[in-house]
Scaffold this motif. Structure first.
Motif, mmCIF file in Angstrom:
data_model
loop_
_atom_site.group_PDB
_atom_site.id
_atom_site.type_symbol
_atom_site.label_atom_id
_atom_site.label_comp_id
_atom_site.label_asym_id
_atom_site.label_seq_id
_atom_site.Cartn_x
_atom_site.Cartn_y
_atom_site.Cartn_z
ATOM 1 N N THR A 1 0.777 -1.061 -0.167
ATOM 2 C CA THR A 1 -0.179 0.253 -0.077
ATOM 3 C C THR A 1 0.887 1.139 -0.160
ATOM 4 O O THR A 1 1.643 1.571 0.484
ATOM 5 C CB THR A 1 -0.882 0.241 1.447
ATOM 6 O OG1 THR A 1 -1.517 -1.109 1.551
ATOM 7 C CG2 THR A 1 -2.061 1.080 1.536
ATOM 8 N N LEU A 2 0.816 1.846 -1.333
ATOM 9 C CA LEU A 2 1.355 3.390 -1.290
ATOM 10 C C LEU A 2 0.515 4.613 -0.502
ATOM 11 O O LEU A 2 -0.455 4.571 -0.719
ATOM 12 C CB LEU A 2 1.753 3.638 -2.374
ATOM 13 C CG LEU A 2 2.673 2.497 -3.331
ATOM 14 C CD1 LEU A 2 2.695 2.914 -4.658
ATOM 15 C CD2 LEU A 2 4.218 3.208 -2.555
ATOM 16 N N GLU A 3 1.053 5.400 0.318
ATOM 17 C CA GLU A 3 0.419 6.521 0.507
ATOM 18 C C GLU A 3 -0.354 7.371 -0.082
ATOM 19 O O GLU A 3 -1.167 8.483 0.128
ATOM 20 C CB GLU A 3 1.591 7.500 1.714
ATOM 21 C CG GLU A 3 2.379 8.130 1.140
ATOM 22 C CD GLU A 3 3.134 9.278 1.527
ATOM 23 O OE1 GLU A 3 3.096 8.497 3.011
ATOM 24 O OE2 GLU A 3 4.058 9.957 1.506
ATOM 25 N N GLY A 4 -0.321 7.150 -1.710
ATOM 26 C CA GLY A 4 -0.201 8.242 -3.021
ATOM 27 C C GLY A 4 0.242 7.348 -3.750
ATOM 28 O O GLY A 4 1.099 6.747 -4.424
ATOM 29 N N ASN A 5 -0.737 7.438 -4.585
ATOM 30 C CA ASN A 5 -0.236 6.698 -6.335
ATOM 31 C C ASN A 5 -0.005 7.519 -7.136
ATOM 32 O O ASN A 5 0.362 7.189 -8.580
ATOM 33 C CB ASN A 5 -1.673 5.410 -6.812
ATOM 34 C CG ASN A 5 -2.009 4.692 -6.479
ATOM 35 O OD1 ASN A 5 -2.898 4.282 -5.244
ATOM 36 N ND2 ASN A 5 -0.547 3.362 -5.881
ATOM 37 N N VAL A 6 0.145 8.941 -7.231
ATOM 38 C CA VAL A 6 0.883 9.493 -7.853
ATOM 39 C C VAL A 6 1.111 10.892 -6.489
ATOM 40 O O VAL A 6 1.463 10.735 -5.771
ATOM 41 C CB VAL A 6 -0.551 10.909 -8.530
ATOM 42 C CG1 VAL A 6 0.249 12.095 -9.450
ATOM 43 C CG2 VAL A 6 -1.685 9.969 -9.489
ATOM 44 N N ILE A 7 2.676 10.218 -7.738
ATOM 45 C CA ILE A 7 3.858 11.422 -6.846
ATOM 46 C C ILE A 7 4.199 12.559 -7.993
ATOM 47 O O ILE A 7 4.512 12.808 -8.880
ATOM 48 C CB ILE A 7 5.015 10.242 -6.777
ATOM 49 C CG1 ILE A 7 6.293 11.331 -6.591
ATOM 50 C CG2 ILE A 7 5.604 10.235 -7.874
ATOM 51 C CD1 ILE A 7 7.007 10.035 -5.617
ATOM 52 N N ASP A 8 4.848 13.942 -7.533
ATOM 53 C CA ASP A 8 4.924 14.741 -8.687
ATOM 54 C C ASP A 8 6.267 15.186 -8.188
ATOM 55 O O ASP A 8 7.171 14.722 -7.325
ATOM 56 C CB ASP A 8 3.822 16.633 -7.028
ATOM 57 C CG ASP A 8 2.470 16.102 -7.422
ATOM 58 O OD1 ASP A 8 2.382 15.538 -8.786
ATOM 59 O OD2 ASP A 8 1.381 17.079 -6.491
ATOM 60 N N LEU A 9 6.900 15.174 -9.724
ATOM 61 C CA LEU A 9 7.977 15.623 -9.551
ATOM 62 C C LEU A 9 8.333 17.373 -10.048
ATOM 63 O O LEU A 9 7.373 17.188 -11.290
ATOM 64 C CB LEU A 9 8.968 14.493 -10.383
ATOM 65 C CG LEU A 9 8.476 13.080 -10.145
ATOM 66 C CD1 LEU A 9 8.883 12.374 -11.449
ATOM 67 C CD2 LEU A 9 9.252 12.898 -9.354
ATOM 68 N N LYS A 10 9.382 17.574 -9.603
ATOM 69 C CA LYS A 10 10.396 18.575 -9.936
ATOM 70 C C LYS A 10 11.465 18.640 -10.662
ATOM 71 O O LYS A 10 12.413 17.681 -9.941
ATOM 72 C CB LYS A 10 9.916 20.596 -8.674
ATOM 73 C CG LYS A 10 10.879 20.867 -9.690
ATOM 74 C CD LYS A 10 10.243 22.400 -8.099
ATOM 75 C CE LYS A 10 11.495 23.413 -8.292
ATOM 76 N NZ LYS A 10 11.260 24.137 -7.236
ATOM 77 N N PRO A 11 12.420 18.781 -11.967
ATOM 78 C CA PRO A 11 13.583 19.141 -11.523
ATOM 79 C C PRO A 11 14.802 19.054 -10.755
ATOM 80 O O PRO A 11 14.446 20.775 -10.505
ATOM 81 C CB PRO A 11 13.548 19.356 -13.424
ATOM 82 C CG PRO A 11 12.217 19.388 -14.286
ATOM 83 C CD PRO A 11 11.582 19.503 -13.068
ATOM 84 N N GLY A 12 15.677 18.456 -10.727
ATOM 85 C CA GLY A 12 16.682 19.125 -9.675
ATOM 86 C C GLY A 12 16.153 18.832 -8.465
ATOM 87 O O GLY A 12 17.157 19.254 -7.739
ATOM 88 N N SER A 13 15.135 18.126 -8.263
ATOM 89 C CA SER A 13 14.755 17.404 -6.863
ATOM 90 C C SER A 13 14.707 16.442 -6.574
ATOM 91 O O SER A 13 13.745 15.056 -7.416
ATOM 92 C CB SER A 13 14.008 18.715 -6.172
ATOM 93 O OG SER A 13 12.700 18.620 -6.682
ATOM 94 N N ALA A 14 14.692 15.115 -5.576
ATOM 95 C CA ALA A 14 13.684 14.318 -4.938
ATOM 96 C C ALA A 14 12.393 14.256 -4.446
ATOM 97 O O ALA A 14 12.500 15.224 -3.724
ATOM 98 C CB ALA A 14 14.474 13.651 -4.223
ATOM 99 N N SER A 15 11.159 13.074 -4.783
ATOM 100 C CA SER A 15 9.842 13.774 -4.710
ATOM 101 C C SER A 15 9.844 11.837 -3.429
ATOM 102 O O SER A 15 10.670 11.332 -3.886
ATOM 103 C CB SER A 15 9.069 13.559 -5.366
ATOM 104 O OG SER A 15 9.262 14.717 -5.930
#
Length: 968
Positions: free
Chosen positions: A303-317
């Motif tokens: 189970t993931l706490e969310g199934n969509v992860i928001d990304l931004k170049p140059g950083s980790a999510s």
């Protein structure tokens, strides 16, 4: 140097060699690569720096240069090499093409975000990890397990192990500082294989590409942050799956998925599960080789706490996840490898782990024997992460359960010091004392770039000592020990642990052990547990590293091993004691018959003598008397202490010969050996050094003085002989007296001195009026250009050279010497170059004016070198008048010299004078040093020296006849 730079990265290339010397991530201020610049300047493939194969020594030339790229080319002997470095937004692209060769080999020195190679950087620590995607996958129905490994193999940096790991079909390798979550991804874009070696302060990565007559290699460097491991990498994403390497059957896994975006913005769909893959290759890893299993797989929920992860170049999510309880059965799990598998917008990310009943049994065993240790189990398993040998994953836990965490003895039983011992203690503490009896912990001196250093160990012992013997608060010692325990748990113990693996810093473990011993009864139980784990781990590292090669590094490792093994009852403590004692006994064999240390440097002699006496003090606790070990009827340690005493100038300073500085030795070995040998001379030398400002560096000196009170009252005082010959180490010393302003002369004719020796045969120093006048280069520090370009050059010494070439690594001999009234005469010789014999005569007129006469047998242009402190006042045709501001003195030469400048130590500028003469077979060269203001005149071959209304005539030709006729 060529610099390529953008908003994110600065990359520096050494133009002559094409080596990338620095790669800085400006966003996190992280230095990922570093190369030793002094060696690069020499353009030699030495010390692991310049090893592009085949190495072409010719300097590279710039073919093309722009703001973001450079192309370098070199051609030599039918071989040609072209290297292009192009800066990217978050890294660099490197292409190497070579013709006339069968292999290209590129070296990178990496330290997981702490520089790369040796002294200019902090160096790799124990939180350095590297993750490798390489090789092939074993078919599921194969009996072989050769290709059975995790999708990405992870390795913990093993300092000083020099383990070589070969990675065929290398796709990429990522180096990460686990604590600071910064990393470097190295990706092969053309076929290559990788070789990784864990070294002193860095990981050396070799990228190798083969060909026939021509070879090429293309690779990419990418900088990233926010991740503690890498399980997937492509042009868009770098991904980690953060979870334990091993879990117990029935447990759920709580972990996280982190994605570093190189180019993608916005949301990505993510889902995952646990997959158990049942296959034949697992049989061998489980200890079977005759069986057959049904190939297949099944999945468990995640189970993931969310199934969509928001990304931004140059950083980790990051998104967190939890699995169903993972079960184990003989039928299925025994023959399966479990994976955490994620689908990230169609990209499959997989990480292997182990569901391990033996691990569960080991944890239960630990809980029954040492329950306080269960919460300190590391969730990383080398066996699982590297090559998936999960049957071995439980062994570290079983070893922890079987170990004995009790203490062996009280190392320091004394709680009261004599008056004289308290004086020594206060001198030891003085550098960190604010107001007695309080000690302050100056963290600015105990940290470097946020990391604690070995200076903290010294402060902790001083705080503990002041608490026990002077009644100051214990708070600073507790605070310091908490910092040490935390640094160990983060894998960030540096300096003394970098010292364990190169350098004398592991003596910090002696200080920490003594501090623990002093305040053991006052330590909180949880802190004691954490510190014991640290000491146990350090003991294990030291047992692997300590050896009887007996350089100063190895000896310091032995001292640390001895301290820990003397204090704690760990299972390996008996082994540690035996090994440490063996190293100390072997070390005594490395002192020469006259007492000198084989490396010839007075500074290193002092360091080794310190360690030997501290080790001897600890061995006394086990009933072992190292002080009684003798050679030719004289105790070795006592002889070594007298050797150092005999070298000291009237200021009680050491000559800066070889890798040594113009320093006072510390008083510890004189105080300790003076007490143990009941020798008032040695003890009073130590106390005199304290009076002159040299502080003790160990609490053991104060403790030893408890037994030496009566010696202090002895009427015997230290006195030097006016002429001292230390023939085995090749030191010839003349003194006008023991007064502070006396004239002191020392000449080196001994062995080369191993790594710390210089090519300086028959060089000398002369001190007078309380200061050095004619000086040796000493050491400019091993990380400086001076050390390699100047200090170790023969022309940086007061000897005769063949042009500016360096002498052979050789030794000379004392042919003869005699004393006539106040005058001293001596002759030395050495074969300093192939086909060159150098004989040097020394005449000390009144032990004050020194005439140096040289006879050279050999052909070539020879140079007579002399290095002077101070400034030139004036020059005449055959003389130079100089002043230090305190002392005026004169150098007389037969020819007008060239005058330039040289260096002594790190930064002291000297006057460098020399003259040259050509020899067709035999050549005489000479010089006169007058250590006071005088007028000099020439009358033919005679030199007149006038001072104070008196004139003294020196006749070099007569002195040549006196010294060199029938000298054999």
């Amino acid at each position: 140097m060529i610099t390529l730079e953008n908003d994110n990265i600065r990359l520096i290339i050494h133009e002559a060699s094409g080596t990338i010397t620095e790669l800085l991530d400006k966003r996190s201020n992280t230095q990922h690569l570093l190369a030793r610049k002094p060696e690069l300047e020499l353009m030699e493939p030495g010390m692991g720096i310049l090893e592009i194969e085949p190495f072409i020594k010719g300097k590279r030339s710039v073919v093309d240069l722009s703001n973001d790229s450079v192309t370098l080319r070199v051609e030599e002997g039918g071989k040609a090499l072209v290297k292009e470095v192009k800066l990217m937004r978050q890294g660099a692209l490197i292409t190497i093409k070579a013709t006339g060769v069968d292999r290209v080999r590129e070296l990178l020195h990496v330290a997981c975000g702490n520089g790369g190679y040796w002294g200019e950087a902090l160096g790799a620590m124990y939180n350095c990890r590297y993750f490798v995607k390489f090789g092939f996958t074993e078919p599921p129905n194969s009996f072989s397990s050769v290709g059975l490994k995790p999708p990405v193999s992870g390795f913990r940096f093993s300092k000083h192990s020099y383990n070589d790991r070969y990675f065929p079909e290398l796709e990429w390798i990522a180096f990460i500082n686990e604590g600071r979550r910064v990393g470097l991804l190295v990706k092969c874009l053309s076929p290559c294989y990788g070789v990784v070696e864990d070294q002193f302060f860095n990981v050396e990565l070799n990228l190798v590409a083969n060909g026939k007559g021509e070879s090429s290699l293309t690779y990419e460097l990418t900088l990233f942050n926010g991740l503690s491991r890498v399980d997937y990498a492509d042009d868009d994403l770098i991904i980690e799956v953060n979870s334990p390497s091993v879990v117990k059957p029935g447990d759920s896994i709580n972990g996280s998925l982190s994605i570093y975006s190189l180019s993608i913005s916005g949301g990505l769909n993510v889902n995952g599960y646990v997959k158990l893959v049942k296959s034949m290759p697992t049989l061998g890893r489980r200890g079977y080789d005759v069986d057959r299993v049904r190939v297949g797989e099944f999945k468990l929920g995640l189970t993931l706490e969310g199934n969509v992860i928001d990304l931004k170049p140059g950083s980790a999510s990051t998104v967190r996840f939890t699995t169903e309880p993972v079960t184990w059965s003989m039928e299925d799990t025994l023959y399966s490898i479990p994976y955490l598998e994620f689908n990230v917008n169609g990209k499959v990310v997989s990480r292997a782990f182990s569901i391990n009943p033996d691990y569960a049994a080991a944890v239960n065993a630990l809980g029954g024997r040492n329950p306080e240790l269960v919460n300190h189990i590391n969730d990383w398993s080398d066996e699982v992460e590297g090559f998936y040998d999960d049957k071995s994953a439980s062994m570290p836990i079983y070893e922890l359960a079987a170990d004995d965490f009790s203490t062996s003895r009280r190392l320091i039983k004394e709680r009261q010091l004599s008056e004289e011992a308290v004086k020594v203690l206060k001198e030891y503490l003085s550098s960190d004392v604010k107001v007695y009896p309080a000690i302050f912990l100056d963290l600015s001196k105990a940290t470097r770039n946020g990391y604690v250093t070995s200076a903290l160990a010294d402060m902790i012992l001083k705080s503990a000592s002041s608490h026990v013997f002077l009644g100051s608060p214990i708070s600073d010692a507790l605070r310091g020990l908490e910092m040490v325990a935390s640094a160990y748990e983060r894998g960030e113990l540096i300096h003394w642990f970098n010292g364990i693996h190169g350098g004398a810093g592991s003596a910090g473990l002696l200080q920490l052990t003594l501090a623990y011993d002093l305040i053991e009864d006052e330590l909180p139980e949880e802190l004691k547990t954490r510190l014991k784990l640290m000491f146990r781990w350090a003991q294990g590292e030291l047992i692997k590293l300590t050896n009887a090669w007996a350089g100063n590094w190895e000896l310091t490792e032995a001292l640390a091993l001895l301290a820990i093994s003397s204090k704690f009852n760990f299972n390996n403590s008996r082994l540690g004691l035996i090994k440490a004692e063996s190293v100390f006994r072997s070390t005594l064999n490395y002192f020469l018959n006259d007492g000198g240390w084989l490396e010839e440097s007075a500074g290193y002699h002092n360091a080794v003598l310190n360690i030997v006496t501290w080790g001897a003090e600890l061995l006394r606790l086990s009933g072992i008397n190292l002080y009684s070990v003798a050679r030719n009827g004289e105790p070795v340690i006592r002889k070594a202490a007298y050797w150092l005493w005999n070298l000291l100038d009237p200021r009680y300073r050491m000559p800066a010969l070889e890798d040594s500085g113009d320093d006072m030795p510390n008083p510890d070995p004189f105080i300790i050996s003076g007490v143990r040998y009941n020798d008032p001379v040695l003890l009073k030398v130590g106390l005199r050094l304290m009076e002159l400002g040299s502080r003790p560096t160990s609490l053991l000196s104060a403790l030893a003085l408890i037994d030496g009170y009566s010696l202090i009252k002895s009427p015997i005082e230290p006195r030097h002989e006016q002429v001292t010959v230390l023939d085995d180490s090749g030191r010839f010393i003349v003194r006008s007296s023991d007064e502070y302003n006396a004239t002191y002369f020392i000449l080196d004719y001994g062995p080369h001195g191993a790594w710390h020796g210089h090519p300086d045969k028959l060089s000398f120093e002369l001190h007078s009026n309380g200061e050095p006048l004619i000086v040796d280069a000493g050491s400019g520090g091993y990380y400086s250009d001076l050390h390699w370009k100047w200090s170790r050059r023969s022309i940086a010494h007061n000897t005769v050279t063949l042009g500016d070439k360096d002498q052979l690594e050789t030794r000379g001999r004392l042919v003869k010497y005699w004393v006539n009234g106040d005058d001293v005469y001596a002759v030395f010789e050495a074969n300093t170059y192939p086909g060159v014999n150098h004989r040097r005569g020394v005449v000390a007129l009144g032990k004050l004016i020194y005439v140096i006469l040289d006879k050279i047998s050999g052909v070539g242009e020879f140079r007579w070198n002399i290095h002077c402190m101070g400034d030139v006042v004036y020059m005449k045709r055959n003389s130079i008048a100089l002043t230090t501001g305190r002392t005026d003195y004169v150098i007389v030469l037969p020819k007008t010299p060239e005058v330039t400048y040289g260096w002594r130590g790190h930064s002291t500028r000297t006057v460098y004078a020399y003259y040259e003469d050509h020899s067709v077979g035999e050549l005489n060269m000479w010089g006169i040093i007058i250590p006071f203001k005088a007028d000099v005149g020439f009358n033919g071959s005679e030199v007149s020296i006038t001072y104070g209304g008196s004139t003294y005539v020196v006749k070099p030709l007569e002195l040549y006849n006196l010294l060199f006729n029938n000298e054999h």
